[in-house]
Write an enzyme that holds these catalytic residues in place. Sequence first.
Site, PDB file in Angstrom:
ATOM      1  CG  ASP A   1      -2.262   0.625   0.887  1.00  0.00           C
ATOM      2  OD1 ASP A   1      -2.443   1.758   0.627  1.00  0.00           O
ATOM      3  OD2 ASP A   1      -3.431  -0.154   0.709  1.00  0.00           O
TER       4      ASP A   1
ATOM      5  CG  HIS B   1      -4.964   2.103  -1.754  1.00  0.00           C
ATOM      6  ND1 HIS B   1      -5.154   2.234  -0.203  1.00  0.00           N
ATOM      7  CD2 HIS B   1      -6.185   2.245  -2.482  1.00  0.00           C
ATOM      8  CE1 HIS B   1      -6.284   2.577  -0.209  1.00  0.00           C
ATOM      9  NE2 HIS B   1      -7.060   2.736  -1.171  1.00  0.00           N
TER      10      HIS B   1
ATOM     11  CD  GLU C   1     -10.225   3.910  -0.002  1.00  0.00           C
ATOM     12  OE1 GLU C   1     -11.187   3.852   0.703  1.00  0.00           O
ATOM     13  OE2 GLU C   1      -9.204   3.651   0.023  1.00  0.00           O
TER      14      GLU C   1
END
Length: 635
Positions: free
Chosen positions: A278, A332, A402
């Site tokens: 991440d 990420h 996201e």
Amino acid sequence: MDTKFLFIVGLFFIANGVIAQIASGQRQTGQASPWAWACRTGRGCVKVAKDSPVQEGDNMDNPTLAGCKLTCNDESVLWPKPRDGIYLSKTLVSFLPTDIRTNRINAPSSEVKSLTNEAITIFRDVINKSIPEAFRSRSQTAKEQQRPQINIVVSITSGEARLGMETSESYNLYVSTKFATVAAPNSPSSTTTVTITAQTFFGARHAIETLSQIMAWDDSLESMIMLTAANISDSPAFVHRGLLIDTSRNFVAVPVIKKIIDAMSYDKLNVFHWHLTDTHSFPFVSTREPRLALYGAYSPSKVYRPEDIKELVHYATVRGVKIVPEFDAPAHVGSGWEWGERAGMGQLALCVNKEPWPTYCVEPPCGILNPVNDNIYSVLSNIYQDMNDLFQSDIFHMGGDEVNFSCWNETTEIIDWLRARGRNDYSKEDFLYLWTHFQNRSLEEVDKAYGNKQPIVLWTSGLTEDGHADKFLDKERYIIQIWTTGTDLSIAQLYRQGFKLIMSNYDAWYFDCGYGQWVGEGPNNWCSPYIGWQKVYENSPRKLIVNFNETFNSQQILGGEAAIWSEQVDGAAIEGKLWPRSSALAERLWTDPDTNWRAAEHRMNHHRERLVQRGIQADALQPEWCHQNDGYCFL
């Protein structure tokens, strides 16, 4: 003292060939315990005084706690509860681990036979863990000449040695016992035959786990006990039954991951979804791209080397678990990608550590891949090849959630790329176009690395919302993992469009919810409140679909996963945050019962005790009194 009770106790000990003191308390105080357990109609096992009259509705056939728990209920203390046919006896036989023999393994290949032998070795270790440490060395040596004998026969028809979505996990477990009518020197006092039949090793392994759960250590008898007879046909309701473990935000060491896999095997969970990297760190050591971990790991010791991963893959396989790697992109990412310009490859990632972070990402630190830099795809190709070499999973997770467009919108290189393609509005549609370009290019590299077009998993995201997933994604290629609430309309939209789904709705299956803020102050994190095992248990993927007035199709709903994102957990505390709630998930996905959590509570309490006995640091659910007095801890 009640004469009926004494008569029943005497019969129990004689039938099992055991001379025992009825109480572990005698060893501690020099006096026998005054307590026994009754199987009470409508309740379960209840603690009663030995010298009290037997109440109507109480059965005292197996008056020890362990004996009562094994025999009081039709499903005993099995977890998850078998879904198909089940018969369990109400009588017991005592034994020691040395009385267990593997008579025969019928398997079509040496690899499957080797896996089965390993599984039986694990089974023996689990049985030994059941025995209190003070008795373990004593239990290895049988003093009596006439001992019980337990013979195990396993028959497997398929040579399949890798768990996939099409793998059969069904099994049949048959147990029968014959007691010797005449004592004879060097002959067994009883012979219990355990017959396991399964199409695959993975079904046979599940049968071995079930076998371990119809056995228990009995403190009063100072012996193992097991049911004298059983006939169980079993198979899972869903093919995908998993946990997501995030090891980027906080590192989780290999020994802890092994314990997680151990506990998964006790629950018949079969997918370890590994969120490896991440923005926070890049602990995956890529053989082809070593600079990623060099720049991105928290420290040289907090990495996963190829040999670690190979060991974990085998460790998981023999326990009925496959490891599915996730490489989340294009968002990420951050730590580990800083070397691009130094290497003459341009900016591989953009907005790394950029502030103010709420403008560019959902949590600090920020970072997103640069989809218009062609060098990114050669790096991704190398990562995918390494992951294929190590994991050999039948599915691959590409993340994809996201994605914040703010960074792309401020990057000249990207604006120029869009303008060259006639996209001058820099609208949401333009950036979805760019994102789709990245996804398609990345998918090409996955296909090259894996050598075939295997299923790809993506999170629900901007590509899947507003009913336009089929505009950007091929339903024949992509499986969508749901992380919205269980009532989000996008679930029904994706289902109607024909996408296969994995459920991880955060309002029931996010195990990091319910803790305090870690960015700023406040009593609750973003997905609070804490989710108890009861809500985990009630969350049925089947019912989620039916609640949208849709007809449930098991070919589309593959199963589900609970997720634990690691902002506020590491290896020191992760077991207690996962268990026993993960066990509730496991029964939901294996059995998918129509009954609610109340019907499962007595087994859940016992299974938690069993997990602890096996070395899993599972959180307590209730005072131990509730485990010793079934059915009395309800509101």
